[in-house]
Scaffold this motif. Structure first.
Motif, PDB file in Angstrom:
ATOM      1  N   ALA A 124       1.049  -1.242   0.088  1.00 56.12           N
ATOM      2  CA  ALA A 124      -0.029   0.015  -0.052  1.00 56.12           C
ATOM      3  C   ALA A 124       0.650   1.184   0.028  1.00 56.12           C
ATOM      4  CB  ALA A 124      -1.057  -0.061   1.381  1.00 56.12           C
ATOM      5  N   SER A 125       2.079   1.315   0.826  1.00 58.16           N
ATOM      6  CA  SER A 125       2.918   2.534   0.800  1.00 58.16           C
ATOM      7  C   SER A 125       3.568   2.718  -0.381  1.00 58.16           C
ATOM      8  CB  SER A 125       3.904   2.193   1.855  1.00 58.16           C
ATOM      9  OG  SER A 125       3.237   2.083   3.002  1.00 58.16           O
ATOM     10  N   ILE A 126       3.745   1.624  -0.995  1.00 58.20           N
ATOM     11  CA  ILE A 126       4.723   1.641  -2.452  1.00 58.20           C
ATOM     12  C   ILE A 126       3.697   2.185  -3.474  1.00 58.20           C
ATOM     13  CG2 ILE A 126       5.658   0.038  -4.260  1.00 58.20           C
ATOM     14  CD1 ILE A 126       6.816  -1.573  -1.958  1.00 58.20           C
ATOM     15  N   GLU A 127       2.287   1.804  -3.573  1.00 56.02           N
ATOM     16  CA  GLU A 127       1.226   2.327  -4.392  1.00 56.02           C
ATOM     17  C   GLU A 127       1.062   3.828  -4.061  1.00 56.02           C
ATOM     18  OE1 GLU A 127      -0.386   1.234  -6.890  1.00 56.02           O
ATOM     19  OE2 GLU A 127       0.513  -0.729  -6.746  1.00 56.02           O
ATOM     20  N   ARG A 128       1.061   4.173  -2.772  1.00 60.30           N
ATOM     21  CA  ARG A 128       0.786   5.557  -2.486  1.00 60.30           C
ATOM     22  C   ARG A 128       2.105   6.610  -3.060  1.00 60.30           C
ATOM     23  NH1 ARG A 128      -1.262   3.865   2.144  1.00 60.30           N
ATOM     24  NH2 ARG A 128       0.574   3.823   3.266  1.00 60.30           N
ATOM     25  N   ALA A 129       3.213   5.706  -3.010  1.00 58.80           N
ATOM     26  CA  ALA A 129       4.447   6.521  -3.387  1.00 58.80           C
ATOM     27  C   ALA A 129       4.633   6.766  -4.820  1.00 58.80           C
ATOM     28  CB  ALA A 129       5.690   5.873  -3.014  1.00 58.80           C
ATOM     29  N   GLY A 130       3.676   6.141  -5.700  1.00 56.97           N
ATOM     30  CA  GLY A 130       3.333   6.229  -7.063  1.00 56.97           C
ATOM     31  C   GLY A 130       4.540   5.031  -7.852  1.00 56.97           C
ATOM     32  N   LEU A 131       4.976   4.333  -7.106  1.00 59.67           N
ATOM     33  CA  LEU A 131       6.096   3.357  -7.350  1.00 59.67           C
ATOM     34  C   LEU A 131       5.256   1.790  -7.672  1.00 59.67           C
ATOM     35  CD1 LEU A 131       8.717   4.500  -4.903  1.00 59.67           C
ATOM     36  CD2 LEU A 131       8.880   5.019  -7.545  1.00 59.67           C
ATOM     37  N   GLY A 132       3.868   1.829  -7.864  1.00 59.07           N
ATOM     38  CA  GLY A 132       3.506   0.401  -8.106  1.00 59.07           C
ATOM     39  C   GLY A 132       4.033  -0.246  -9.493  1.00 59.07           C
ATOM     40  N   GLU A 133       4.243   0.365 -10.479  1.00 57.32           N
ATOM     41  CA  GLU A 133       4.745  -0.033 -11.702  1.00 57.32           C
ATOM     42  C   GLU A 133       6.158  -0.351 -11.628  1.00 57.32           C
ATOM     43  OE1 GLU A 133       2.819  -0.366 -14.533  1.00 57.32           O
ATOM     44  OE2 GLU A 133       1.396  -0.187 -13.019  1.00 57.32           O
ATOM     45  N   VAL A 134       6.936   0.201 -10.693  1.00 56.20           N
ATOM     46  CA  VAL A 134       8.540   0.040 -10.511  1.00 56.20           C
ATOM     47  C   VAL A 134       8.725  -1.168  -9.713  1.00 56.20           C
ATOM     48  CG1 VAL A 134      10.642   1.120  -9.868  1.00 56.20           C
ATOM     49  CG2 VAL A 134       8.797   2.615 -10.747  1.00 56.20           C
ATOM     50  N   VAL A 135       7.946  -1.259  -8.732  1.00 56.24           N
ATOM     51  CA  VAL A 135       8.338  -2.544  -7.666  1.00 56.24           C
ATOM     52  C   VAL A 135       7.555  -3.533  -7.799  1.00 56.24           C
ATOM     53  CG1 VAL A 135       8.195  -2.791  -5.225  1.00 56.24           C
ATOM     54  CG2 VAL A 135       8.959  -0.598  -6.070  1.00 56.24           C
ATOM     55  N   ASP A 136       8.344  -4.706  -7.742  1.00 55.59           N
ATOM     56  CA  ASP A 136       7.438  -6.129  -7.869  1.00 55.59           C
ATOM     57  C   ASP A 136       7.778  -6.719  -6.514  1.00 55.59           C
ATOM     58  OD1 ASP A 136       6.792  -8.628  -8.346  1.00 55.59           O
ATOM     59  OD2 ASP A 136       8.241  -8.739 -10.081  1.00 55.59           O
ATOM     60  N   LEU A 137       6.607  -6.881  -5.753  1.00 52.45           N
ATOM     61  CA  LEU A 137       6.910  -7.388  -4.363  1.00 52.45           C
ATOM     62  C   LEU A 137       6.375  -8.765  -4.298  1.00 52.45           C
ATOM     63  CD1 LEU A 137       6.923  -7.165  -1.270  1.00 52.45           C
ATOM     64  CD2 LEU A 137       4.935  -5.846  -1.455  1.00 52.45           C
ATOM     65  N   ARG A 138       7.344  -9.754  -4.102  1.00 55.33           N
ATOM     66  CA  ARG A 138       7.067 -10.976  -3.997  1.00 55.33           C
ATOM     67  C   ARG A 138       7.049 -11.627  -2.570  1.00 55.33           C
ATOM     68  NH1 ARG A 138       8.458 -13.542  -9.084  1.00 55.33           N
ATOM     69  NH2 ARG A 138       8.231 -11.858 -10.684  1.00 55.33           N
ATOM     70  N   VAL A 139       5.805 -12.147  -2.166  1.00 53.23           N
ATOM     71  CA  VAL A 139       5.714 -12.645  -0.825  1.00 53.23           C
ATOM     72  C   VAL A 139       6.047 -13.866  -0.609  1.00 53.23           C
ATOM     73  CG1 VAL A 139       3.901 -12.573   1.090  1.00 53.23           C
ATOM     74  CG2 VAL A 139       3.754 -11.067  -0.741  1.00 53.23           C
ATOM     75  N   GLY A 140       6.742 -14.473   0.506  1.00 57.72           N
ATOM     76  CA  GLY A 140       6.865 -15.748   1.104  1.00 57.72           C
ATOM     77  C   GLY A 140       8.545 -15.676   1.380  1.00 57.72           C
ATOM     78  N   PRO A 141       8.969 -16.824   2.009  1.00 57.53           N
ATOM     79  CA  PRO A 141      10.317 -16.933   2.285  1.00 57.53           C
ATOM     80  C   PRO A 141      11.290 -16.784   1.108  1.00 57.53           C
ATOM     81  CG  PRO A 141       9.018 -18.667   3.426  1.00 57.53           C
ATOM     82  CD  PRO A 141       8.060 -17.865   2.414  1.00 57.53           C
ATOM     83  N   ALA A 142      12.256 -15.859   1.308  1.00 63.19           N
ATOM     84  CA  ALA A 142      13.051 -15.664   0.034  1.00 63.19           C
ATOM     85  C   ALA A 142      13.513 -17.043  -0.704  1.00 63.19           C
ATOM     86  CB  ALA A 142      14.378 -14.698   0.330  1.00 63.19           C
ATOM     87  N   LEU A 143      14.034 -17.918   0.097  1.00 65.62           N
ATOM     88  CA  LEU A 143      14.558 -19.269  -0.493  1.00 65.62           C
ATOM     89  C   LEU A 143      13.414 -19.906  -1.207  1.00 65.62           C
ATOM     90  CD1 LEU A 143      17.055 -20.436   2.391  1.00 65.62           C
ATOM     91  CD2 LEU A 143      17.623 -19.228   0.066  1.00 65.62           C
ATOM     92  N   GLU A 144      12.169 -19.774  -0.973  1.00 62.83           N
ATOM     93  CA  GLU A 144      11.313 -20.289  -1.775  1.00 62.83           C
ATOM     94  C   GLU A 144      10.837 -19.569  -2.751  1.00 62.83           C
ATOM     95  OE1 GLU A 144       7.899 -21.536   0.962  1.00 62.83           O
ATOM     96  OE2 GLU A 144       9.485 -22.231   2.321  1.00 62.83           O
ATOM     97  N   THR A 145      10.934 -18.126  -3.019  1.00 62.56           N
ATOM     98  CA  THR A 145      10.486 -17.332  -4.078  1.00 62.56           C
ATOM     99  C   THR A 145      11.646 -17.271  -4.976  1.00 62.56           C
ATOM    100  OG1 THR A 145      11.071 -15.173  -2.571  1.00 62.56           O
ATOM    101  CG2 THR A 145       8.603 -15.848  -2.780  1.00 62.56           C
ATOM    102  N   LEU A 146      13.040 -17.218  -4.531  1.00 62.36           N
ATOM    103  CA  LEU A 146      13.847 -17.296  -5.674  1.00 62.36           C
ATOM    104  C   LEU A 146      13.797 -18.219  -6.829  1.00 62.36           C
ATOM    105  CD1 LEU A 146      16.953 -16.688  -3.104  1.00 62.36           C
ATOM    106  CD2 LEU A 146      15.975 -15.013  -4.856  1.00 62.36           C
ATOM    107  N   PRO A 147      13.415 -19.507  -6.508  1.00 56.90           N
ATOM    108  CA  PRO A 147      13.245 -20.412  -7.765  1.00 56.90           C
ATOM    109  C   PRO A 147      12.437 -19.901  -8.878  1.00 56.90           C
ATOM    110  CG  PRO A 147      13.021 -21.569  -5.839  1.00 56.90           C
ATOM    111  CD  PRO A 147      13.217 -20.024  -5.297  1.00 56.90           C
ATOM    112  N   ALA A 148      11.391 -19.072  -8.508  1.00 58.74           N
ATOM    113  CA  ALA A 148      10.389 -18.545  -9.611  1.00 58.74           C
ATOM    114  C   ALA A 148      11.182 -17.344 -10.300  1.00 58.74           C
ATOM    115  CB  ALA A 148       9.211 -18.007  -9.021  1.00 58.74           C
TER     116      ALA A 148
END
Ligand SMILES: C[S@@+](CC[C@H](N)C(=O)[O-])C[C@H]1O[C@@H](n2cnc3c(N)ncnc32)[C@H](O)[C@@H]1O
Length: 223
Positions: free
Chosen positions: A100-124
């Motif tokens: 929500a804060s990233i959207e309010r900062a106008g950075l929704g198109e710049v930032v890709d936020l991945r949810v989950g433990p990093a060692l599990e999101t890195l393979p994707a």
């Protein structure tokens, strides 16, 4: 010297050298309102991240550990048009606040936020062919800093920067007998770096409102 002195200097530096930014203040306020821990980088440290990103002309950034999006917004602000930042956060509630804060900062198109433990999101990310990244900021679960560093190094190019925060840990980095797994991980990172010919690295100790800690910064020489 004591914590009060470190905080007073941080406040003076922040008042004079860190521009007020509504979106960043909004991110801090939203994080506090949602009960997130205030363990984000300090404003002077955040400004250093921005300076390094700009100095390097970073267009692609990878961040481990979003929390409320404070450092994410700082780094995303340092990117040129078309720049992209991927940030990894394990805690879904924190990620919601950050998103929500990233959207309010106008950075929704710049930032890709991945949810989950990093060692599990890195393979994707691997499968998607993400990277190489111009700058990686490692600031998540400290026991995994060496693992994140290894992944970042494999997804860098000559000239990339990899920065790992909270490596000094109140000085325990220098204690070979310290039993804390997070400290052991930082010592392991340094031992790996000692034998890693692909990077030139150093570690800088810091004091400030956040106490006594420090960061490792590595310049990738060979991918
Ligand atoms: C020090 S905070 C990040 C602060 C943020 N970089 C800033 O300065 O604004 C560490 C974050 O890492 C997250 N984290 C912990 N374990 C993680 C994991 N396995 N994968 C991804 N994020 C993790 C925590 O939930 C927390 O939000």
């Amino acid at each position: 010297m004591d914590h009060e002195t470190f905080s007073a200097v941080d406040e003076f530096v922040t008042a004079n050298l860190v521009e007020h930014d509504e979106a960043l203040q909004g991110a801090l306020d939203a994080a506090e309102a949602a009960g997130l821990p205030a363990i984000q980088v300090s404003p002077p440290q955040g400004k250093l991240l921005q300076i390094l990103a700009r100095l390097q002309g970073a267009k692609t950034v990878l961040e481990f550990g979003t929390l409320g999006g404070y450092s994410t917004i700082l780094l995303a602000r340092a990117l040129p048009p078309g720049g992209r930042l991927i940030t990894l956060e394990a805690n879904a509630e924190y990620a919601e606040v950050a998103g929500a804060s990233i959207e309010r900062a106008g950075l929704g198109e710049v930032v890709d936020l991945r949810v989950g433990p990093a060692l599990e999101t890195l393979p994707a990310l691997e499968q998607e062919g993400a990277g190489p990244f111009d700058l990686t900021f490692i600031d998540a679960d400290k026991v995994n800093t060496p693992n994140y560093f290894a992944w970042a190094l494999d997804h860098s190019h000559p000239g990339s920067l990899i920065i790992a925060d909270n490596v000094v840990r109140n000085g325990s980095l220098g204690d070979a007998h310290d039993a804390d797994p997070a400290t052991k991980a930082q010592r392991a990172l340094h031992e790996t770096l000692a034998n890693e010919s692909r990077v030139t690295a150093t570690t800088i100790q810091t004091v400030g409102g956040k106490g006594y800690d420090g960061f490792t910064i590595a310049l990738v020489e060979r991918a």
